[in-house]
Design an enzyme around this catalytic site. Structure first.
Site, PDB file in Angstrom:
ATOM      1  CE  LYS A 118      -3.365  -3.007  -0.162  1.00 18.95           C
ATOM      2  NZ  LYS A 118      -3.703  -3.124  -1.370  1.00 18.95           N
ATOM      3  CE  LYS A 145      -5.460   4.402   6.102  1.00 18.60           C
ATOM      4  NZ  LYS A 145      -5.841   4.812   4.540  1.00 18.60           N
ATOM      5  CE  LYS A 184     -15.487  -2.443  -1.208  1.00 16.93           C
ATOM      6  NZ  LYS A 184     -14.799  -2.639  -2.529  1.00 16.93           N
ATOM      7  NE  ARG A 214      -9.466  -7.979  -4.902  1.00 15.04           N
ATOM      8  CZ  ARG A 214     -10.417  -7.216  -4.657  1.00 15.04           C
ATOM      9  NH1 ARG A 214     -11.604  -7.108  -5.532  1.00 15.04           N
ATOM     10  NH2 ARG A 214     -10.370  -6.636  -3.569  1.00 15.04           N
TER      11      ARG A 214
HETATM   12  C1  MV4 Z   1      -8.754   5.981   6.003  1.00 13.70           C
HETATM   13  C2  MV4 Z   1      -9.746   6.303   6.891  1.00 13.70           C
HETATM   14  C3  MV4 Z   1      -9.828   7.777   7.139  1.00 13.70           C
HETATM   15  N1  MV4 Z   1      -8.719   8.649   7.138  1.00 13.70           N
HETATM   16  N2  MV4 Z   1      -7.590   6.426   5.903  1.00 13.70           N
HETATM   17  C4  MV4 Z   1     -10.317   1.525   6.168  1.00 13.70           C
HETATM   18  C5  MV4 Z   1      -9.795   0.272   5.197  1.00 13.70           C
HETATM   19  C6  MV4 Z   1      -8.428   0.690   4.741  1.00 13.70           C
HETATM   20  N3  MV4 Z   1      -8.409  -0.020   3.610  1.00 13.70           N
HETATM   21  C7  MV4 Z   1      -8.662   2.141   4.533  1.00 13.70           C
HETATM   22  N4  MV4 Z   1      -9.667   2.693   5.451  1.00 13.70           N
HETATM   23  C8  MV4 Z   1      -9.694   3.803   5.887  1.00 13.70           C
HETATM   24  N5  MV4 Z   1      -8.758   4.602   5.700  1.00 13.70           N
HETATM   25  C9  MV4 Z   1      -7.691   8.115   6.312  1.00 13.70           C
HETATM   26  N6  MV4 Z   1      -6.410   8.792   5.975  1.00 13.70           N
HETATM   27  C10 MV4 Z   1     -10.908   5.623   7.088  1.00 13.70           C
HETATM   28  C11 MV4 Z   1     -10.846   4.192   6.620  1.00 13.70           C
HETATM   29  C12 MV4 Z   1     -12.159   3.472   6.946  1.00 13.70           C
HETATM   30  C13 MV4 Z   1     -12.856   3.130   5.983  1.00 13.70           C
HETATM   31  C14 MV4 Z   1     -12.544   3.029   4.377  1.00 13.70           C
HETATM   32  C15 MV4 Z   1     -13.400   2.733   3.755  1.00 13.70           C
HETATM   33  C16 MV4 Z   1     -14.289   1.982   3.959  1.00 13.70           C
HETATM   34  C17 MV4 Z   1     -14.829   2.017   5.186  1.00 13.70           C
HETATM   35  C18 MV4 Z   1     -14.035   2.230   6.330  1.00 13.70           C
HETATM   36  C19 MV4 Z   1     -14.341   2.059   7.557  1.00 13.70           C
HETATM   37  C20 MV4 Z   1     -13.669   2.673   8.495  1.00 13.70           C
HETATM   38  C21 MV4 Z   1     -12.532   3.256   8.287  1.00 13.70           C
END
Ligand code: MV4
Length: 455
Positions: A116, A157, A237, A291
């Site tokens: 990532k 992350k 989802k 994908r």
């Molecule tokens: C974030 C965010 C807020 N700020 N990044 C969750 C999974 C991961 N792939 C990325 N995610 C998030 N990244 C920043 N800088 C909030 C989330 C996030 C989220 C993102 C997409 C769909 C659902 C989510 C649920 C909680 C937090």
């Protein structure tokens, strides 16, 4: 075009890929685990071979067995579906080493997007908007410096992550050291890669992703966006739709443009999805999925393009044969995922025998499934039973169709998410299209409280 393709997957996507192959006049070879011997993807394929016992590590992830099955049956290509080996760069490479076409992008691109922090750096260099943040944090001191620069609150992350594992919100400097240690430990335990990076925490973001198709002759088109903000706390989802509601025209075009620019810049080929977080009037690149995705049918309904057939055509070297101005969206589509899960018990996955099935039909309704009356749901795999997709000329027409379709959906023998999806469609947030990624966790907490209050 290929003569024969091996489908390295199971469930609804294996059925979906099998039908796309047959539609192109391509023969199919299914693989299956002992737990899946009576599965729909097995009976519909031209040939089927057992590759091992139920647990995925010993069947759907067994590279040696899968590749030797493809070679022994004289397949020319392998379609990985989603999950399992779909984003495994090493698997794609091994396929190539054995003269098999991996239906997806080239292995180094899969590898780069799978990391990532690397993906984010590449996208930033390509001129795509990214969330303010750091590169890999080599030490807790580097993390403290980065947080001071970025400004609290921040989010840690895992670079090997995606899907939320190894993620930590840090509100205040005094919480950073502990969060850094636990994020690193969780990432190490989950991915055998403890490296983490930092981002500014976005407040109430929406998950909006752009579908792309790129052939091997330099043509790249986008097929619009999907809003996938309705996700469980586990980041799975539940409901997706296209177009994304309440997205400003300028921001929508910017998303589409960034997605196409990014694909051209990395030499992307085949189908892919760029995931963005949308906060206020800005969008930030989050991840790229190399994908086919579960939610691809909503895009197919609005664009009239069979994305899985396009994947196979592209991999066989064909040209897309159209450009951006030839693809025009029409109407609105929504997908509800019907999982074998208990919404009353934190969506705990269920297994067992399906004792009765009825699926909706009619104009503008599509069901992608692998479930039939008498099918068994093994405990080893993801719990997706069916995707109910509804199309309408307008968003409200699509919602109305979806309500009718879900009321006609019956799956007996296992608990499912059908009623939960219907309830979500009734909420003000869904009706207004104002939901964000916080919606479903809050809805679940409220629903749990209400169900306790009512005994
Ligand atoms: C974030 C965010 C807020 N700020 N990044 C969750 C999974 C991961 N792939 C990325 N995610 C998030 N990244 C920043 N800088 C909030 C989330 C996030 C989220 C993102 C997409 C769909 C659902 C989510 C649920 C909680 C937090």
């Amino acid at each position: 075009m290929f003569h024969k393709v091996l489908i390295a997957n199971r469930g609804e996507i294996a059925v979906r890929v099998n039908r796309a192959c047959h539609g192109l006049g391509v023969q199919t070879v299914a693989i299956y685990s002992q737990a899946d011997k009576d599965a729909m993807h097995v009976s519909e394929a031209d040939e089927a071979y057992c590759v091992g016992p139920g647990p995925a590590a010993r069947s759907y992830l067994d590279v040696a067995n899968i590749v030797s099955t493809a070679l022994a049956t004289r397949c020319e290509a392998v379609h990985p579906g989603y999950g399992f080996l779909a984003e495994n760069a090493r698997f794609a490479e091994i396929c190539g080493d054995h003269g098999l076409v991996f239906i997806g992008p080239r292995p180094p691109v899969i590898g780069a997007m799978g990391d990532k922090a690397t993906a984010k750096r590449i996208m930033k260099e390509a001129g795509v908007a990214t969330t303010p943040g750091s590169d890999i944090l080599e030490s807790v001191q580097k993390a403290r410096d980065a947080a001071k620069r970025i400004g609290y609150p921040v989010l840690l992350k895992a670079t090997a992550g995606g899907g939320g594992k190894g993620m930590r919100v840090v509100e205040r400097p005094e919480d950073l050291d502990r969060a850094f240690a636990s994020a690193t430990a969780e990432a190490e335990a989950s991915f055998k890669d403890g490296r983490i990076y930092m981002e500014k925490l976005l407040i109430h973001p929406r998950h909006v992703e752009v579908q792309v198709l790129a052939d091997e002759h330099g043509t790249v088109v986008h097929l619009g966006e999907r809003d996938c903000s309705i996700q469980k706390p586990s980041h799975q989802k539940l409901i997706e739709e296209t177009p994304a509601p309440n997205l400003a025209t300028k921001l929508r075009s910017a998303l589409h443009d960034m997605a196409v620019k990014a694909c051209k810049s990395v030499g992307y080929t085949n189908a892919g999805t760029l995931e963005f977080l949308v906060a206020g009037d800005r969008a930030y690149f989050m991840e790229m999925n190399t994908r086919i995705q579960v939610e691809h049918p909503v895009t197919e309904m609005v664009y009239g393009i069979d994305i899985v057939k396009e994947q196979i055509r592209i991999a066989s070297g064909e040209r897309l044969g159209y450009t951006q101005r030839d693809v025009q969206p029409r109407g609105h589509a929504i997908e509800c995922r019907i999982n074998a899960e208990d919404p009353q018990n934190n969506f705990a996955p269920g297994a067992g025998a399906v004792t009765g099935v009825a699926f909706p039909d009619g104009p503008g309704v599509r069901v992608d499934t692998h479930v039939y009356d008498g099918a068994s749901v093994p405990p080893y795999y993801d719990s997706l039973l069916a995707k109910v997709v509804a199309f309408g000329d307008t968003r409200s027409a699509a919602i109305e169709r979806m309500e009718g379709a879900l009321r006609q959906t019956v799956i007996e023998g296992v608990r499912t998410t059908t009623a939960e999806c219907l309830e979500i469609l009734q909420t003000r947030e869904f009706r207004d299209g104002t939901y964000d990624v916080g919606f479903l966790p809050a809805f679940m907490t409220g629903a749990a409280a209400a169900s306790q209050a009512h005994g």
